[in-house]
Design a protein around this motif. Structure first.
Motif, PDB file in Angstrom:
ATOM      1  N   UNK A 181     -43.135 -59.910 -55.624  1.00  0.00           N
ATOM      2  CA  UNK A 181     -44.498 -59.522 -56.563  1.00  0.00           C
ATOM      3  C   UNK A 181     -45.650 -60.614 -56.986  1.00  0.00           C
ATOM      4  N   UNK A 182     -45.026 -61.933 -56.445  1.00  0.00           N
ATOM      5  CA  UNK A 182     -46.188 -63.095 -56.314  1.00  0.00           C
ATOM      6  C   UNK A 182     -46.518 -62.645 -57.835  1.00  0.00           C
ATOM      7  N   UNK A 183     -45.950 -62.403 -59.313  1.00  0.00           N
ATOM      8  CA  UNK A 183     -46.631 -62.742 -60.940  1.00  0.00           C
ATOM      9  C   UNK A 183     -44.940 -61.852 -61.450  1.00  0.00           C
ATOM     10  N   UNK A 251     -57.181 -57.146 -65.151  1.00  0.00           N
ATOM     11  CA  UNK A 251     -57.514 -59.060 -64.554  1.00  0.00           C
ATOM     12  C   UNK A 251     -59.500 -59.195 -64.597  1.00  0.00           C
ATOM     13  N   UNK A 278     -60.454 -57.303 -61.487  1.00  0.00           N
ATOM     14  CA  UNK A 278     -59.650 -56.332 -60.832  1.00  0.00           C
ATOM     15  C   UNK A 278     -58.861 -55.176 -61.001  1.00  0.00           C
ATOM     16  N   UNK A 346     -51.484 -56.630 -58.065  1.00  0.00           N
ATOM     17  CA  UNK A 346     -52.938 -56.895 -57.861  1.00  0.00           C
ATOM     18  C   UNK A 346     -52.851 -57.831 -57.184  1.00  0.00           C
ATOM     19  N   UNK A 347     -52.644 -57.979 -56.155  1.00  0.00           N
ATOM     20  CA  UNK A 347     -52.822 -58.779 -54.634  1.00  0.00           C
ATOM     21  C   UNK A 347     -53.185 -57.799 -53.765  1.00  0.00           C
TER      22      UNK A 347
ATOM     23  N   UNK B 217     -55.047 -62.333 -59.149  1.00  0.00           N
ATOM     24  CA  UNK B 217     -54.567 -60.693 -59.119  1.00  0.00           C
ATOM     25  C   UNK B 217     -53.679 -60.263 -59.644  1.00  0.00           C
ATOM     26  N   UNK B 218     -52.503 -61.321 -59.988  1.00  0.00           N
ATOM     27  CA  UNK B 218     -51.144 -60.416 -59.885  1.00  0.00           C
ATOM     28  C   UNK B 218     -50.200 -61.782 -61.775  1.00  0.00           C
TER      29      UNK B 218
END
Lengths: 396, 396
Positions: A181-183, A251, A278, A346-347, B217-218
């Motif tokens: 996910x990177x989040x 965001x 975004x 989100x990325x 973004x994330x």
């Protein structure tokens, strides 16, 4: 369900992280076109061949393992950030390898694998898949340069005889990318799987308030035109005004600020800053842009300053394919009932470009602490296997 | 009233600006201890001698023109900023020369003249007068360095044989410094003269918010700990809370901001910034400090961050002598009725140090557009003469 082998999958993942190992935790250093990046791709090419896939390289150095005939394409990238984690990209490639290999062993379906080159953007943003998809002009990419002034033409020449022709996208029926996910969302909510509904669009603009540079001792507050105060007022007002427009997934970020002259004893005459936002809905991105421009102009006017807007970077949102998404949702509910969600990405990812060429979808697994682009990036191995099984179930 | 000669005064002022002339407008380049600074001091020494004053240099290179016996000391400095104006410092020295010369011609009173060295702070802040007054340790000054790493010992050696012993402050009955305002207040309000009531105290502190660096973004807004947002919230709250504490003459400034990593696509994990505030009342400075510390701690707490405070730079306010102030006020009203005011000095001056040694006072004339430390610095010549006449009347 494709009969995947979780141990073989985990073993390959750990083998790949030995190439370019940072020596700090599970960290990896494999920026695009470096010797370790190329060594990793050579190792992958060997694994692809062992799995019965035809090895092919495109002119950018993206590596394919092709199943015969028409096939589903799966994969991600094996290059990393200068200080990268072991899963960002690699997870999607090794999961694709295991699915393709297990499918081959089971007599179908036909699955091909790809590791795109330079997803991490040494030369741009998702450079390899962007060039293949036409999002980047293939004839112009050789002129792109990295931070040190090296051209892409110079960098890719290191791949030598490997480089071949462009692969015909028409041989693929769709694209599926598994990724961390990177989040923090899955990690903080106890989710095991995220099915990506869309990849966000990004707008990014530099805004500048031009006030009056003055002596911080001799200039009364009432006579100041302080550009930092304008930035602060803008930020407060924009936050307020966005409240009626955004969703919990929207965001926005002021990440870069430059004051001039940036000295303790001088009232800032100029404040330059980045405003980035975004969302998956292009209309919302536009409504936010109107608020941003109006608010900056209003604050500047109130404070007797000028507001200037730099050029706008715009990346459009990309919807994921409804059919593939639906299969992933059904499989996620079967594998991990109630512990999955639909969510935006989100990325940007290689799937952003693939959606131009074919039906595309993405699957997320949790990132511990939301950390990525860092040696500390990690995911519980049980969660990695859950992701693999959702793919095996959805695509079998 | 001392019978001053305005034409001679203006002629000397223009002669002095030829030494180190920038070639842009009336701009001057005479940083402390440079050949042009020393040439200007040599020229001044000649003028002092012609006026019947005894020339004396102290170990820092501050230049005195001494009247016999006990005398009033007047003056300022003749060094400039690297890009300086023609009046900042020079005005006070040449006005003092004209007063001393005219007083000498008229048979009294006894007035001595000084041009302090390095008021502009190549090596510190008001370095020459600070060393003489004891505000700076005289034995330690030689170790001070400029931006290029040159020590003060090396720099002052360029003055060679000129350098003499410290002058005994006991020979002076008081100190009066005329200076440009370096701010916009007189210019914008049509004032011709400012009688300085006090030189402000300054407090200056670096504050740091330590949040969490994240992908822009994330990371959902609700899960962010964005250090820039903390800075903006702090700024808004401090501005509100100061309203009940400050006077129209109080100033405060966030002039320096450093975000980390300061990139468009990264939620700032750290924001370091300067908070500087100035007022003539030490109690008010302290009340403001309490608000600053409490607000930063509260914002950090609200946003799940840490607030850290750097060491505090503190310069205490300096009251001007009531007797000298009163004489300047009476003279200002006589010369320019209704067009003068009492006001704080928001900048430090040599008079800040002189007040440690003797009764001290300052007189301001307007700065066009509030501009100083710039080649464009200027004042209407009629206003310069008004200032000279106020001094002649007050001290006669």
């Amino acid at each position: 369900m494709i009969p995947v082998n979780p141990d073989r999958f985990r073993s390959d993942l750990h083998a790949l992280r030995q190439i370019g190992a940072a020596g700090q935790g599970k960290g990896v250093i494999r920026p695009a076109y470096t010797p370790d990046d190329i060594a990793a791709r050579d190792w992958l090419a060997g694994r692809f061949a062992e799995a019965g896939l035809e090895v092919a390289w495109d002119p950018m150095g993206s590596l394919f393992g092709l199943a015969p005939g028409r096939s589903l394409l799966m994969g991600s990238h094996s290059d990393t950030q200068p200080e990268g984690g072991w899963l960002d990209g690699a997870l999607g490639v090794i999961a694709a390898l295991e699915i393709a290999r297990a499918a081959q062993e089971a007599g179908g379906p036909a699955v091909s694998v790809v590791s795109f080159q330079d997803e991490e953007g040494r030369f741009g943003v998702t450079t390899g898949s962007a060039a293949w998809s036409g999002a980047l002009d293939r004839t112009a990419v050789d002129g792109l340069t990295d931070r040190d002034g090296v051209t892409l033409a110079q960098a890719r020449s290191a791949m030598g005889h490997r480089l071949g022709d462009w692969i015909d996208p028409a041989r693929f029926t769709g694209f599926v990318e598994m990724h961390i996910e990177q989040g923090p969302l899955l990690d903080q909510t106890g989710g095991k799987i995220g099915v990506v509904e869309a990849i966000v669009g990004i707008r990014d603009m530099v805004i500048r308030f031009e006030g009056q540079q003055n002596h911080a001792g001799t200039t009364p507050m009432a006579l100041r035109r302080d550009a930092f105060q304008a930035l602060s007022a803008f930020n407060t007002k924009v936050n307020d005004r966005f409240a009626n427009v955004v969703t919990p997934a929207t965001v926005w970020t002021i990440g870069h600020v430059a004051l001039h002259p940036n000295a303790h004893s001088v009232v800032p005459g100029r404040a330059s800053f980045s405003m980035q936002w975004r969302d998956i809905d292009p209309d919302r991105l536009t409504r936010m842009e109107v608020i941003i421009r109006d608010t900056a102009a209003e604050v500047a006017d109130d404070m007797g300053m000028a507001a200037e807007f730099g050029s706008m970077l715009g990346v459009a949102p990309v919807a994921m394919d409804a059919g593939l998404r639906g299969r992933l949702c059904v499989a996620a509910e079967a594998e991990t009932p109630g512990a999955w969600r639909e969510m935006p990405s989100g990325a940007l990812h290689d799937a952003s470009n693939m959606a131009r060429l074919m039906p595309s979808a993405m699957l997320f697994v949790p990132s511990i602490g939301g950390i990525s682009h860092d040696f500390a990036e990690d995911t519980a191995e049980a969660d990695l296997v859950t992701g693999l099984k959702v793919l095996a179930r959805a695509l079998g």
